[in-house]
Scaffold this motif. Structure first.
Motif, short mmCIF file in Angstrom:
data_model
loop_
_atom_site.label_atom_id
_atom_site.label_comp_id
_atom_site.label_asym_id
_atom_site.label_seq_id
_atom_site.Cartn_x
_atom_site.Cartn_y
_atom_site.Cartn_z
N ALA A 22 0.84 -1.21 0.00
CA ALA A 22 0.00 0.00 0.00
C ALA A 22 0.87 1.25 0.00
CB ALA A 22 -0.92 0.00 1.22
N LYS A 23 1.96 1.21 0.75
CA LYS A 23 2.88 2.36 0.80
C LYS A 23 3.56 2.58 -0.54
CE LYS A 23 6.58 4.28 3.60
NZ LYS A 23 7.50 4.04 4.70
N SER A 24 3.82 1.51 -1.26
CA SER A 24 4.51 1.64 -2.55
C SER A 24 3.63 2.25 -3.64
CB SER A 24 5.02 0.27 -3.00
OG SER A 24 3.96 -0.56 -3.40
N LEU A 25 2.35 2.39 -3.41
CA LEU A 25 1.45 3.00 -4.40
C LEU A 25 1.68 4.49 -4.54
CD1 LEU A 25 -1.86 1.12 -3.54
CD2 LEU A 25 -0.31 0.70 -5.46
N HIS A 26 2.33 5.11 -3.54
CA HIS A 26 2.62 6.54 -3.57
C HIS A 26 4.09 6.75 -3.91
CE1 HIS A 26 -1.22 7.73 -1.88
NE2 HIS A 26 -1.10 6.76 -0.99
N ASP A 27 4.34 7.56 -4.93
CA ASP A 27 5.71 7.87 -5.32
C ASP A 27 6.29 9.02 -4.50
OD1 ASP A 27 5.70 5.90 -7.24
OD2 ASP A 27 5.04 7.26 -8.83
N ASP A 28 5.42 9.84 -3.93
CA ASP A 28 5.85 11.02 -3.20
C ASP A 28 6.26 10.65 -1.77
OD1 ASP A 28 6.25 13.49 -2.05
OD2 ASP A 28 4.33 14.32 -2.68
N PRO A 29 7.53 10.79 -1.41
CA PRO A 29 7.98 10.43 -0.05
C PRO A 29 7.45 11.37 1.03
CG PRO A 29 9.78 11.43 -1.27
CD PRO A 29 8.63 11.28 -2.23
N ASN A 30 6.88 12.52 0.62
CA ASN A 30 6.35 13.48 1.59
C ASN A 30 4.94 13.13 2.06
OD1 ASN A 30 8.69 15.06 1.41
ND2 ASN A 30 7.91 16.05 -0.44
N ILE A 31 4.31 12.17 1.38
CA ILE A 31 2.97 11.75 1.77
C ILE A 31 3.07 10.72 2.88
CG2 ILE A 31 0.88 10.54 0.99
CD1 ILE A 31 1.34 11.70 -1.77
N GLN A 32 2.26 10.90 3.91
CA GLN A 32 2.25 9.96 5.04
C GLN A 32 1.80 8.58 4.55
OE1 GLN A 32 -0.43 11.03 8.17
NE2 GLN A 32 0.07 9.26 9.40
N ALA A 33 2.38 7.56 5.16
CA ALA A 33 2.01 6.18 4.79
C ALA A 33 0.51 5.98 5.00
CB ALA A 33 2.79 5.20 5.65
N PRO A 34 -0.13 5.29 4.07
CA PRO A 34 -1.57 5.09 4.19
C PRO A 34 -1.92 4.18 5.37
CG PRO A 34 -0.71 3.77 2.39
CD PRO A 34 0.41 4.63 2.90
N ILE A 35 -3.11 4.39 5.89
CA ILE A 35 -3.66 3.49 6.91
C ILE A 35 -4.65 2.57 6.19
CG2 ILE A 35 -5.02 3.31 9.01
CD1 ILE A 35 -3.93 6.10 9.77
N ILE A 36 -4.39 1.29 6.27
CA ILE A 36 -5.24 0.31 5.62
C ILE A 36 -6.28 -0.15 6.62
CG2 ILE A 36 -5.32 -1.96 4.51
CD1 ILE A 36 -2.02 -0.31 4.68
N LYS A 37 -7.53 -0.19 6.19
CA LYS A 37 -8.63 -0.63 7.05
C LYS A 37 -9.29 -1.84 6.41
CE LYS A 37 -12.78 1.07 9.36
NZ LYS A 37 -13.68 2.23 9.51
N ILE A 38 -9.24 -2.95 7.13
CA ILE A 38 -9.87 -4.19 6.67
C ILE A 38 -11.04 -4.47 7.60
CG2 ILE A 38 -9.56 -6.66 6.27
CD1 ILE A 38 -6.54 -6.04 5.89
N GLU A 39 -12.22 -4.59 7.04
CA GLU A 39 -13.41 -4.83 7.84
C GLU A 39 -14.01 -6.20 7.51
OE1 GLU A 39 -16.36 -1.72 8.00
OE2 GLU A 39 -14.85 -0.21 7.55
N THR A 40 -14.34 -6.94 8.56
CA THR A 40 -15.09 -8.19 8.42
C THR A 40 -16.34 -8.05 9.29
OG1 THR A 40 -14.08 -9.34 10.29
CG2 THR A 40 -12.90 -9.44 8.20
N GLU A 41 -17.14 -9.09 9.32
CA GLU A 41 -18.34 -9.05 10.15
C GLU A 41 -18.02 -8.96 11.63
OE1 GLU A 41 -20.73 -12.44 9.19
OE2 GLU A 41 -20.98 -11.82 7.10
N LYS A 42 -16.89 -9.53 12.04
CA LYS A 42 -16.55 -9.59 13.46
C LYS A 42 -15.41 -8.66 13.88
CE LYS A 42 -17.86 -14.44 13.75
NZ LYS A 42 -17.42 -15.79 14.11
N LEU A 43 -14.66 -8.13 12.92
CA LEU A 43 -13.40 -7.48 13.26
C LEU A 43 -13.07 -6.37 12.28
CD1 LEU A 43 -11.16 -8.20 15.38
CD2 LEU A 43 -10.12 -9.59 13.61
#
Length: 89
Positions: A52-73
């Motif tokens: 996910a971090k490699s999708l951004h070429d700009d080093p000044n952009i903060q690393a993305p926060i990945i959110k994975i949602e399931t029914e329980k978690l």
């Protein structure tokens, strides 16, 4: 460093609604886990964050926060370069 990792894990696991936390190094090695987290998932979690971090070429952009949602978690994952943190809610 081990005491710093334990301190972060202890602090996060005490947060409301947090069921588990995991910290992995840049190679996907589990440095620590608490709660419902399986330490064997550290490599997968680290790989998700790194890609996910490699999708951004700009080093000044903060690393993305990945959110994975399931029914329980919900899992929040972020990589800061040296470490990957996953919080399970």
């Amino acid at each position: 460093m081990e005491s710093a990792v334990v301190s972060v894990l202890d602090s996060l696991i005490k947060s409301e609604e947090v069921k588990g936390v995991l910290i992995a190094d840049e190679h996907g090695l589990c440095l620590g886990a608490k709660g419902i987290v399986n330490p064997n998932s550290a490599g997968f979690i680290s790989a998700i964050a790194t890609h996910a971090k490699s999708l951004h070429d700009d080093p000044n952009i903060q690393a993305p926060i990945i959110k994975i949602e399931t029914e329980k978690l919900t899992i929040l994952i972020q990589n800061n370069g040296n470490y990957t943190l996953a919080v399970f809610k």
